[in-house]
Scaffold this active site. Sequence first.
Site, PDB file in Angstrom:
ATOM      1  N   HIS A 197      -1.424  -0.282  -9.667  1.00 23.83           N
ATOM      2  CA  HIS A 197      -2.103  -1.117  -8.661  1.00 23.83           C
ATOM      3  C   HIS A 197      -2.720  -2.358  -9.339  1.00 23.83           C
ATOM      4  CE1 HIS A 197      -4.169  -0.927  -4.468  1.00 23.83           C
ATOM      5  NE2 HIS A 197      -3.973  -2.185  -4.840  1.00 23.83           N
ATOM      6  N   ARG A 231       0.854  -1.192   0.000  1.00 27.44           N
ATOM      7  CA  ARG A 231       0.000   0.000   0.000  1.00 27.44           C
ATOM      8  C   ARG A 231       0.892   1.246   0.000  1.00 27.44           C
ATOM      9  NH1 ARG A 231      -3.573  -2.702  -1.383  1.00 27.44           N
ATOM     10  NH2 ARG A 231      -5.639  -2.969  -0.478  1.00 27.44           N
ATOM     11  N   GLU A 246      -3.942   7.536  -5.451  1.00 26.49           N
ATOM     12  CA  GLU A 246      -4.033   6.818  -6.729  1.00 26.49           C
ATOM     13  C   GLU A 246      -5.169   7.392  -7.571  1.00 26.49           C
ATOM     14  OE1 GLU A 246      -4.194   2.623  -5.807  1.00 26.49           O
ATOM     15  OE2 GLU A 246      -2.189   2.657  -4.969  1.00 26.49           O
TER      16      GLU A 246
HETATM   17  P1  NAD Z   1      -1.234 -11.163   5.267  1.00 21.99           P
HETATM   18  O1  NAD Z   1      -2.210 -10.710   6.280  1.00 21.99           O
HETATM   19  O2  NAD Z   1      -1.187 -12.609   4.904  1.00 21.99           O
HETATM   20  O3  NAD Z   1       0.244 -10.725   5.718  1.00 21.99           O
HETATM   21  C1  NAD Z   1       0.544  -9.491   6.297  1.00 21.99           C
HETATM   22  C2  NAD Z   1       1.728  -9.673   7.242  1.00 21.99           C
HETATM   23  O4  NAD Z   1       2.093  -8.390   7.764  1.00 21.99           O
HETATM   24  C3  NAD Z   1       1.414 -10.573   8.453  1.00 21.99           C
HETATM   25  O5  NAD Z   1       2.401 -11.570   8.577  1.00 21.99           O
HETATM   26  C4  NAD Z   1       1.433  -9.612   9.636  1.00 21.99           C
HETATM   27  O6  NAD Z   1       1.898 -10.197  10.836  1.00 21.99           O
HETATM   28  C5  NAD Z   1       2.392  -8.533   9.134  1.00 21.99           C
HETATM   29  N1  NAD Z   1       2.213  -7.249   9.832  1.00 21.99           N
HETATM   30  C6  NAD Z   1       1.053  -6.613  10.122  1.00 21.99           C
HETATM   31  N2  NAD Z   1       1.302  -5.449  10.766  1.00 21.99           N
HETATM   32  C7  NAD Z   1       2.645  -5.357  10.875  1.00 21.99           C
HETATM   33  C8  NAD Z   1       3.509  -4.393  11.452  1.00 21.99           C
HETATM   34  N3  NAD Z   1       3.029  -3.293  12.045  1.00 21.99           N
HETATM   35  N4  NAD Z   1       4.843  -4.602  11.395  1.00 21.99           N
HETATM   36  C9  NAD Z   1       5.328  -5.735  10.811  1.00 21.99           C
HETATM   37  N5  NAD Z   1       4.563  -6.688  10.259  1.00 21.99           N
HETATM   38  C10 NAD Z   1       3.236  -6.500  10.289  1.00 21.99           C
HETATM   39  O7  NAD Z   1      -1.509 -10.283   3.981  1.00 21.99           O
HETATM   40  P2  NAD Z   1      -1.045 -10.547   2.470  1.00 21.99           P
HETATM   41  O8  NAD Z   1      -2.094 -11.324   1.761  1.00 21.99           O
HETATM   42  O9  NAD Z   1       0.349 -11.048   2.455  1.00 21.99           O
HETATM   43  O10 NAD Z   1      -1.129  -9.050   1.897  1.00 21.99           O
HETATM   44  C11 NAD Z   1      -0.297  -8.016   2.400  1.00 21.99           C
HETATM   45  C12 NAD Z   1      -0.790  -6.681   1.898  1.00 21.99           C
HETATM   46  O11 NAD Z   1      -0.607  -6.593   0.485  1.00 21.99           O
HETATM   47  C13 NAD Z   1      -2.305  -6.449   2.064  1.00 21.99           C
HETATM   48  O12 NAD Z   1      -2.621  -5.950   3.349  1.00 21.99           O
HETATM   49  C14 NAD Z   1      -2.623  -5.444   0.988  1.00 21.99           C
HETATM   50  O13 NAD Z   1      -2.557  -4.132   1.495  1.00 21.99           O
HETATM   51  C15 NAD Z   1      -1.507  -5.639  -0.029  1.00 21.99           C
HETATM   52  N6  NAD Z   1      -2.045  -6.134  -1.318  1.00 21.99           N
HETATM   53  C16 NAD Z   1      -1.801  -5.427  -2.447  1.00 21.99           C
HETATM   54  C17 NAD Z   1      -2.299  -5.864  -3.664  1.00 21.99           C
HETATM   55  C18 NAD Z   1      -2.029  -5.133  -4.940  1.00 21.99           C
HETATM   56  O14 NAD Z   1      -2.871  -5.141  -5.824  1.00 21.99           O
HETATM   57  N7  NAD Z   1      -0.883  -4.520  -5.109  1.00 21.99           N
HETATM   58  C19 NAD Z   1      -3.074  -7.029  -3.718  1.00 21.99           C
HETATM   59  C20 NAD Z   1      -3.270  -7.750  -2.551  1.00 21.99           C
HETATM   60  C21 NAD Z   1      -2.774  -7.300  -1.347  1.00 21.99           C
END
Ligand code: NAD
Length: 303
Positions: free
Chosen positions: A277, A230, A259
């Site tokens: 994105h 993000r 965005e």
């Molecule tokens: P997920 O929930 O499986 O993994 C997120 C990880 O971040 C977890 O392991 C969690 O413990 C860790 N985390 C949370 N807060 C934290 C902090 N303050 N410090 C350190 N670590 C922390 O999620 P995911 O499926 O791997 O997705 C991650 C992110 O990717 C989503 O939240 C979303 O914003 C983004 N995303 C972007 C797109 C895109 O189109 N570019 C698509 C899907 C997801």
Amino acid sequence: ITPRSFEKVKDRFEEIFRKEEIEVIINPLGRVLTEEEMKELVKDLDGLIVGIDPVTSEVLKNANKLKVISKYGVGVDNIDLEESKRRNIVVTNTPGVNSNAVAELTVGLIINVLRKINLSDKKTRGGNWNRFIGNELSEKTLGVIGTGSIGKRVVELLRGFNLRVLCFDKYPDYEWASREKIFYVTLQELLEKSDVITIHVPLTNETYHMISERELNMLKRNAVIINTSRGGIIDEEALYKFLKEGRILGAGLDVFENEPPINSPLLKLDNVVVTSHIGAHTEEAVINMARIAVENLVLALKG
Ligand code: NAD
């Protein structure tokens, strides 16, 4: 249903909507909606399948009938969760199903930045046969910030590059790390030692500007930073300064604080590769996200 990419797969779900007697309204504008537009849209809805359109407390004030917000994707940072809870609105998402799509784009951006693919493409088309010298990924140190579903998939996909992998996560998965023979370190150690850093944490109050001037100062001069998570997680003004002054090698960005990033100075830099994105936008992921978002919606509407 607001996400534009849902349109392509909506026919698959007609049967379900008919059976459940759900009348479907598809976002008529075919783009991410504004807060004002969302305020209008939610007025008569019982359920909402939403992409990255804002579901703020202001929007929810108008959502008097709303029972479920089914996020089409993972990151729920565009949804006011507290206000939803207060109004007894169920919020669901589609974890895991787009992880491979985002992880593959991440790998693409890494190689693209290291080998200057976009720049070479642009120059070659412009008649400028400039044979750039890039960098290799093999045997380097990869820093993964956030080892959830996407972070882990990136590590898995990059196995063949023989990388040394350093990870940082608020809730480390030590079992996975020991199986993969990789290490959790502090954020500082990760930033100081990695050649390529990739971000996969959700946007929360804690992660907002998690990478700003102070953290960028810890990076190696040849470091590459990739963000497919993000926009708000990296302080873009600080990032611009570091890239412009050559204090880091490059960046690959799929997400921005605003965005589309129309006036962002980052778009003027040759050492930045940008995408719109599109992390989760593959045919495979879109079908799976839509299927699970519809299932979540139906289940929640049925209570
Ligand atoms: P997920 O929930 O499986 O993994 C997120 C990880 O971040 C977890 O392991 C969690 O413990 C860790 N985390 C949370 N807060 C934290 C902090 N303050 N410090 C350190 N670590 C922390 O999620 P995911 O499926 O791997 O997705 C991650 C992110 O990717 C989503 O939240 C979303 O914003 C983004 N995303 C972007 C797109 C895109 O189109 N570019 C698509 C899907 C997801």
